[in-house]
Write an enzyme that holds these catalytic residues in place. Structure first.
Site, PDB file in Angstrom:
ATOM      1  CG  ASP A 151      -1.872   0.738   0.755  1.00  0.00           C
ATOM      2  OD1 ASP A 151      -3.638   0.399   0.882  1.00  0.00           O
ATOM      3  OD2 ASP A 151      -1.906   1.928   1.067  1.00  0.00           O
ATOM      4  CB  ILE A 152       0.674   4.441  -2.184  1.00  0.00           C
ATOM      5  CG1 ILE A 152       2.013   5.106  -2.811  1.00  0.00           C
ATOM      6  CG2 ILE A 152      -0.758   5.005  -1.938  1.00  0.00           C
ATOM      7  CD1 ILE A 152       1.672   5.938  -4.443  1.00  0.00           C
ATOM      8  CG  HIS A 191      -8.265  -2.918  -2.354  1.00  0.00           C
ATOM      9  ND1 HIS A 191      -9.531  -1.948  -3.230  1.00  0.00           N
ATOM     10  CD2 HIS A 191      -8.252  -2.117  -1.604  1.00  0.00           C
ATOM     11  CE1 HIS A 191      -9.591  -1.358  -2.836  1.00  0.00           C
ATOM     12  NE2 HIS A 191      -9.195  -1.101  -1.785  1.00  0.00           N
TER      13      HIS A 191
HETATM   14  P1  AMP Z   1      -9.869   1.130   0.309  1.00  0.00           P
HETATM   15  O1  AMP Z   1      -9.850   2.426   1.390  1.00  0.00           O
HETATM   16  O2  AMP Z   1     -10.564   0.292   0.675  1.00  0.00           O
HETATM   17  O3  AMP Z   1     -10.505   1.722  -0.896  1.00  0.00           O
HETATM   18  O4  AMP Z   1      -8.255   1.079  -0.100  1.00  0.00           O
HETATM   19  C1  AMP Z   1      -7.284   1.670  -1.022  1.00  0.00           C
HETATM   20  C2  AMP Z   1      -6.437   1.607  -0.867  1.00  0.00           C
HETATM   21  O5  AMP Z   1      -5.305   1.760  -1.784  1.00  0.00           O
HETATM   22  C3  AMP Z   1      -5.764   2.638  -0.223  1.00  0.00           C
HETATM   23  O6  AMP Z   1      -4.779   2.412   1.067  1.00  0.00           O
HETATM   24  C4  AMP Z   1      -4.057   3.362  -0.893  1.00  0.00           C
HETATM   25  O7  AMP Z   1      -3.209   4.027   0.337  1.00  0.00           O
HETATM   26  C5  AMP Z   1      -4.381   2.883  -1.913  1.00  0.00           C
HETATM   27  N1  AMP Z   1      -3.467   3.397  -2.779  1.00  0.00           N
HETATM   28  C6  AMP Z   1      -3.578   4.662  -3.599  1.00  0.00           C
HETATM   29  N2  AMP Z   1      -3.364   4.745  -4.406  1.00  0.00           N
HETATM   30  C7  AMP Z   1      -2.198   3.661  -4.647  1.00  0.00           C
HETATM   31  C8  AMP Z   1      -1.303   2.827  -5.329  1.00  0.00           C
HETATM   32  N3  AMP Z   1      -0.895   3.938  -6.355  1.00  0.00           N
HETATM   33  N4  AMP Z   1      -0.265   2.043  -5.080  1.00  0.00           N
HETATM   34  C9  AMP Z   1      -0.129   1.243  -4.395  1.00  0.00           C
HETATM   35  N5  AMP Z   1      -1.636   1.927  -3.188  1.00  0.00           N
HETATM   36  C10 AMP Z   1      -2.701   2.671  -3.369  1.00  0.00           C
END
Ligand code: AMP
Ligand code: ZN
Length: 113
Positions: A30-31, A99
């Site tokens: 996760d970023i 996810h």
């Molecule tokens: P959710 O709120 O369950 O939809 O979580 C989305 C997740 O995606 C969050 O924890 C973000 O930090 C993560 N995220 C967003 N963009 C990226 C990216 N480019 N690479 C990795 N994780 C990401």
């Protein structure tokens, strides 16, 4: 889906730190990590939310769980970890491609926010 962030990661249009991969499932960091270990496990197929699962694609959840368990062993999370799947607005979903969050490496609290 051409405008889906996680499909772009699957298609290598956006670089990411890949942890594990097979034919149907991809795992990457996760970023914006919320714990020492914070890995996202996704199906390569674009499925927007858990409400879009059906008889033809439920099995991908098992594949995601299997990969998450393998990763939890790689990261030595035997003392415990948390899986989280957020769905739609009230679930706090930000990216509309299913996810599984694998969170570990610290004590988790309950109830969640
Ligand atoms: P959710 O709120 O369950 O939809 O979580 C989305 C997740 O995606 C969050 O924890 C973000 O930090 C993560 N995220 C967003 N963009 C990226 C990216 N480019 N690479 C990795 N994780 C990401
Ligand atoms: Zn997608």
């Amino acid at each position: 889906m051409s405008d889906c962030l996680f499909c772009k990661i699957v298609n290598q249009e956006i670089p990411t730190n890949i942890i594990a991969e097979n034919e149907n499932v991809l795992a990457f960091n996760d970023i914006n990590p919320q714990a020492p270990v914070h890995v996202l496990i996704i199906p390569k197929e674009h499925i927007p939310t858990t409400l879009d699962l059906n008889e033809n694609n439920y099995q991908v959840l098992s594949e995601m769980g299997k990969m998450a368990n393998e990763i939890s062993k790689d990261f030595e999370l035997q003392e415990g970890y948390r899986w989280v799947v957020n769905t739609n607005k009230y679930g706090g979903q930000a990216v509309y491609h299913i996810h599984l969050h694998l969170l570990g490496g610290r004590q988790m609290s309950w109830p969640p926010g």
